[in-house]
Each structure stands twice: as C-alpha cells, then as structure tokens.
Enzyme design. Structure first.
Site, PDB file in Angstrom:
ATOM      1  N   ASN A 168      -3.374   8.336  -4.045  1.00 41.81           N
ATOM      2  CA  ASN A 168      -3.619   8.004  -5.459  1.00 41.81           C
ATOM      3  C   ASN A 168      -4.610   6.856  -5.653  1.00 41.81           C
ATOM      4  O   ASN A 168      -5.294   6.787  -6.667  1.00 41.81           O
ATOM      5  CB  ASN A 168      -2.306   7.727  -6.198  1.00 41.81           C
ATOM      6  N   SER A 244       5.824   8.118   0.078  1.00 37.70           N
ATOM      7  CA  SER A 244       7.118   8.564  -0.424  1.00 37.70           C
ATOM      8  C   SER A 244       8.277   7.926   0.332  1.00 37.70           C
ATOM      9  O   SER A 244       8.116   7.451   1.463  1.00 37.70           O
ATOM     10  CB  SER A 244       7.225  10.084  -0.308  1.00 37.70           C
ATOM     11  N   VAL A 245       9.454   7.956  -0.281  1.00 35.76           N
ATOM     12  CA  VAL A 245      10.650   7.410   0.363  1.00 35.76           C
ATOM     13  C   VAL A 245      11.001   8.163   1.651  1.00 35.76           C
ATOM     14  O   VAL A 245      11.250   7.528   2.689  1.00 35.76           O
ATOM     15  CB  VAL A 245      11.839   7.407  -0.618  1.00 35.76           C
ATOM     16  N   PRO A 246      11.024   9.500   1.669  1.00 41.22           N
ATOM     17  CA  PRO A 246      11.367  10.192   2.918  1.00 41.22           C
ATOM     18  C   PRO A 246      10.421   9.848   4.071  1.00 41.22           C
ATOM     19  O   PRO A 246      10.865   9.613   5.200  1.00 41.22           O
ATOM     20  CB  PRO A 246      11.273  11.681   2.553  1.00 41.22           C
ATOM     21  N   THR A 247       9.115   9.789   3.788  1.00 37.71           N
ATOM     22  CA  THR A 247       8.173   9.441   4.846  1.00 37.71           C
ATOM     23  C   THR A 247       8.331   7.982   5.243  1.00 37.71           C
ATOM     24  O   THR A 247       8.229   7.627   6.423  1.00 37.71           O
ATOM     25  CB  THR A 247       6.726   9.717   4.396  1.00 37.71           C
ATOM     26  N   GLU A 265       5.819   0.329   0.873  1.00 36.33           N
ATOM     27  CA  GLU A 265       5.621   0.403  -0.578  1.00 36.33           C
ATOM     28  C   GLU A 265       5.834   1.859  -0.947  1.00 36.33           C
ATOM     29  O   GLU A 265       4.963   2.694  -0.739  1.00 36.33           O
ATOM     30  CB  GLU A 265       4.216  -0.099  -0.941  1.00 36.33           C
ATOM     31  N   CYS A 299       3.035   5.052  -8.367  1.00 41.08           N
ATOM     32  CA  CYS A 299       4.421   4.838  -7.932  1.00 41.08           C
ATOM     33  C   CYS A 299       5.199   3.899  -8.837  1.00 41.08           C
ATOM     34  O   CYS A 299       6.407   4.029  -8.982  1.00 41.08           O
ATOM     35  CB  CYS A 299       4.434   4.316  -6.499  1.00 41.08           C
ATOM     36  N   GLU A 402      11.421  11.154  -9.145  1.00 38.39           N
ATOM     37  CA  GLU A 402      10.025  10.794  -9.345  1.00 38.39           C
ATOM     38  C   GLU A 402       9.183  12.059  -9.487  1.00 38.39           C
ATOM     39  O   GLU A 402       9.130  12.890  -8.587  1.00 38.39           O
ATOM     40  CB  GLU A 402       9.518   9.954  -8.174  1.00 38.39           C
ATOM     41  N   GLU A 479       2.638  -6.739  -1.050  1.00 38.95           N
ATOM     42  CA  GLU A 479       1.192  -6.669  -0.967  1.00 38.95           C
ATOM     43  C   GLU A 479       0.626  -7.480  -2.121  1.00 38.95           C
ATOM     44  O   GLU A 479       1.281  -7.669  -3.146  1.00 38.95           O
ATOM     45  CB  GLU A 479       0.721  -5.217  -1.007  1.00 38.95           C
TER      46      GLU A 479
END
Length: 505
Positions: A168, A244-247, A265, A299, A402, A479
């Site tokens: 993004n 993403s959260v899973p990754t 993040e 995000c 999301e 960050e």
C-alpha cells in the site's frame, strides 16, 4: 547511476509503460535474475495489464545480498554519525529532486492517486532528513561508581537488518524502515511486496548515488519463500515487517528461532468516535480521511465510525454527499482522488465484504459496486465506488474484520462509557480517533482507547517525528520518531575499575 525506470516517467501515461529493468539490487547495482528462474507477472492496477515481470530470489540470491550488506555494514558502522548524515541528506535531496517521477512510477505500480503519491514521496525525503539529523546524536550514559570507578553505556548498531514491506505504501515503507536503520549504522536487505516491486530498487540506487557503500541497502524480490529465507538467515540481526496479522505471526515465529528482535506493524480495525458536540464538517472530513486514503487500503484506517445518535442523520447526509462526489478514475490525473485497488483478488474480496454486510442487515447508502471508468483504457482496472454502510452492528463481519478497501461502517452510540467499551472490543489496537469540542473528554477518551495512536479532531496524519505502532494484535515496536533509534540499536554497558580489585577469593 542507472535510472532506466525513471527515464520513461516524463512521458508515461496510464497504460503506456512496460518495464524490463532488473528489480533485484545488491553489491551496488541491479542484479540479473538467475538463469531459468520462474517469473511472476506484476500488474498495473488501473488497467489490469502486465507492467513487468518479477523474479523471486532464492537462497543463493538472498545469501549474496546479505553478504553484500555485511560488507557495507563493516564500513558504514565505523563512520561517524556526521558522515552517515551527509550521505543521508544527499539521498533526501535526490528523492526531493525526483519526487514527480518517483510518484508517477508509484502510481503506475500501486494504483493510488498521484496527489497521494506525491505526498508519500514528500514524507519519504522528510523521513531521511529527520534520521540524518539523529545520526550524530547516538549517545550513551556515564554512571559514577564508588572509589573512582565508573561505567558507561554505548548504543551500537545491530548489523544487517531485514525489512519486509507492504504494497500500500511501497516507496514510503522502504524509506521508513531503512532511514532509522541506516542512521544507527546498520545495513538493510529489503523485500518489497511481490505486487509492488518497482520503486524500492530506485531507493537502493539513490542511497548508492548519494555515497553509501555498495550493499548498504539491498533489494531482494519475492514472496513468502524469500521472506522466510530472510527471517531465518543467521546473519540477519533484526526483522521489521509490515503486513497482515497471520503473516506477522509467522515472521515472529521464524525470527524467534534465531532470537532476533522484530518490529511488527500489522493490521487494524480502528474506531473513530464522533461526539455530538464536534465541529461536524471537520468530523465528516476526518471520517473520509479515515476510510478512503489509498482506496481504503490503509492499516490504521478508522473503519468503525461511531457517531453519537443525536447527530447521526446530519452526519450521514454530509458524509454520503461527499463520498458520492469523490472522483474515481485514472490515478495519474490531478483531479482524481481515488484510484484502483491493488489487484483483482483484492477487489473481489472487498466486494464480497459489502455483499455479506447487506446479507447481515447493513444498509448500503452509497457505493460498494464495481466501477468502470469512462476512459476505455481503464475498463479492466480494479476500481470500485467508495461505500458507506449504515445500520451496522458490532457483531457484523464488516465491523469485526479488516476489509482493506473503501468501505466505511457507521454505528450509532449514546454514551461515552458505552462507546469506549465497544471501541476497545477488538483484537486490534493500531489507531483510534475522537472528534469533540470538549478538551477534557478528548484527553479522557484518548487515555482509555487501547491503541498505539489516537487522533484528536483529525485522522491519518503521520509526521515522521511522531512514533507509529500498535497495541494487541496490531503488533509492537515503533516506526518514525526518535524512539525508533532504540529498535535499531543495542545497548552495551562498559564497567571501568580505577583501583584495586576486591576479591572474595
């Protein structure tokens, strides 16, 4: 320096560019793919046509990039902070000088509007400048001990850091990960998203042109397999991941095997709370900024918009009117405010969320449909009309998960206590917002919202001086801001005895 990608930018228009440049970069130059390697097509979101081919890096390429970065680190980490700052300031100057061309290529690869892309590039050069200013400030502490002994601490670089970016904000994320890392004396190997591979390599060229040693910022292309190689590599000292959260969970697990620090993040489902005493026009503009930047693919977007029941009719009237007026189309046109989503699968996913919301009882006040712009060259692009959903409930899928698309879910509330409980009832905690004229309420709500950022009477502003990061499953680490120095250095304590040793033996 080879600037082949940028040479074509002056005359480039949507649908006209084909790239054949090598997209991997280490040892100070672009690297050709290994013979026989499988390529993957990269699409231009606005047209659906193939923009270029991306060749994922295997273990040999990742090893070569990390070895190159190790060589750069050996030189870079020994330079004085002022020396590193001079290189970084020159890099910032080059980015600023080429902002229009960099932004144009970002648009072609990502689909966002040129207006947004120009702002992203400006944030990028400001970020490099900011951390250049901090490069010479790395300082420890002196501690006086009994008998004339003393101790001191030193901030030392970690080594070779891995950065894994998202699609993004391709160029901006490459900068926000690399600038603090380089300021602290580290080198970085960066892996962009396989969907947006073309601008990170330009940053690598810029750092090299600015005087950085070969290998200071390397780029390896690829997907999950390449990311795994980075996370598990014994010479990688730290991993910073956006996605993403899973990754993110997988990145954390793989990095833990080598006891590597990570910055994550991750995703969000952020609440935006609008009280009846707000300045309504500002609240409406804030809600639009909280939902429709980069086609909603942000995000930290405030996609759960809680509006106090007393002003719900007025809010909906204004927000729907302004949403319907958003110009959607060719992202390279100055008047466009919303471009194309990143891919056909992402577009289909977002439209599925809208259909499911309707099935669960939500009311579509506007948008939420595939959009075919009038320009024939955009007929196969990944466009949709920005959507506002009313009659939403906390248990709906569109409110809990999301979406990562231009979909705003609006929910009524009555009391402050109630809305805080509902706003915090999520596994995410990246951002939040509140609109109110009551300064006491604003700070009270900001304190109680469980999120890494809270915007008061605004949304989605991100100065490089301000730390950014999440609570809960939205990740950890920060960050931007001065605090990021702590995430790219390690602290060493040195104890100095000035007298005789007192021994028990």
């Amino acid at each position: 320096m080879a600037q082949s990608s940028l040479y074509a930018m002056g005359a480039a228009t949507t649908g006209s560019l084909l790239l054949s440049d090598n997209l991997n970069f280490w040892a100070g130059e672009r690297q050709a793919p290994r013979p026989g390697a499988t390529t993957e097509p990269v699409y231009e979101p606005a047209t659906g046509r193939v923009l270029c081919q991306m060749t994922p890096c295997g273990s040999d390429e990742v090893n070569a990039a990390i070895e190159s970065a190790r060589g750069a680190y050996a030189m870079w980490s020994k330079m004085a902070g002022m020396e590193r700052a001079r290189v970084m300031l020159e890099a910032a100057r080059i980015i600023r000088e080429r902002r229009e061309k960099l932004a144009k290529l970002e648009v072609i690869n990502n689909g966002k509007s040129i207006t947004e892309a120009l702002a992203d590039v400006d944030v990028a050069w400001q970020c490099v400048e900011f951390y250049a200013g901090l490069a010479s400030t790395m300082a420890g502490q002196h501690i006086q001990l009994p008998g004339g002994a003393f101790a001191y601490t030193r901030r030392e670089a970690l080594g070779v850091c891995a950065g894994i970016g998202a699609w993004n904000y391709p160029f901006q994320i490459a900068v926000t990960k690399s600038a603090p890392a380089l300021a602290c004396g580290n080198a970085m190997v960066f892996k962009p998203s396989p969907m947006t591979p073309v601008t990170a390599v330009l940053l690598a060229e810029i750092y090299r042109e600015a005087g950085g040693p070969p290998g200071l910022f390397c780029v390896v292309q690829g997907g999950a397999q390449t990311g795994t190689l980075l996370c598990q590599h014994p010479e990688v000292a730290k991993v910073s991941f956006t996605g993403s959260v899973p990754t993110g969970k997988k990145v954390m697990e793989m990095s833990a095997r080598g006891v590597k620090p990570v910055t994550l993040e991750l995703g969000g489902k952020s609440p935006l709370i609008i009280f009846k005493d707000c300045e309504l026009d500002n609240a409406v503009k804030g809600a639009l900024m909280a939902n429709f930047l980069t086609q909603g693919q942000v995000c930290c977007n405030g996609t759960r918009v809680f509006v106090q029941r007393d002003i719900m009719p007025q809010f909906l009237d204004k927000v729907v009117s302004r949403t319907k007026a958003i110009p959607v189309g060719d992202p390279l046109l100055d008047q466009t405010r919303m471009g194309a989503l990143i891919s056909k699968p992402q577009l289909d996913k977002v439209l599925t969320f809208v259909r499911e919301a309707k099935e669960q009882g939500a009311k579509v006040l506007c948008g939420g449909e595939p959009l075919v712009p009038s320009d024939p060259k955009l007929k196969d692009g990944y466009f949709m009309s920005p959507c506002v959903l009313d009659n939403c409930r906390d248990d709906m899928t569109c409110v809990k998960e999301e979406i990562f698309g231009p979909v705003m879910s609006v929910l009524p509330f009555d009391t402050e206590e109630e809305v805080l409980r509902r706003a915090n009832d999520t596994t995410f905690g990246l951002a939040s917002g509140v609109f109110t004229r009551d300064i006491s309420r604003a700070h009270r709500v900001a304190e109680k919202l469980e999120a890494g950022t809270c915007y008061i009477n605004n949304y989605n502003i991100s100065p490089v001086e301000v730390p950014f990061g999440g609570y809960k499953m939205s990740g950890f680490g920060r960050e931007n801001g001065q605090v990021t120095i702590e995430y790219y250095t390690q602290l060493k304590t040195v104890v100095v005895e000035m007298g005789d040793v007192e021994s028990l033996f």
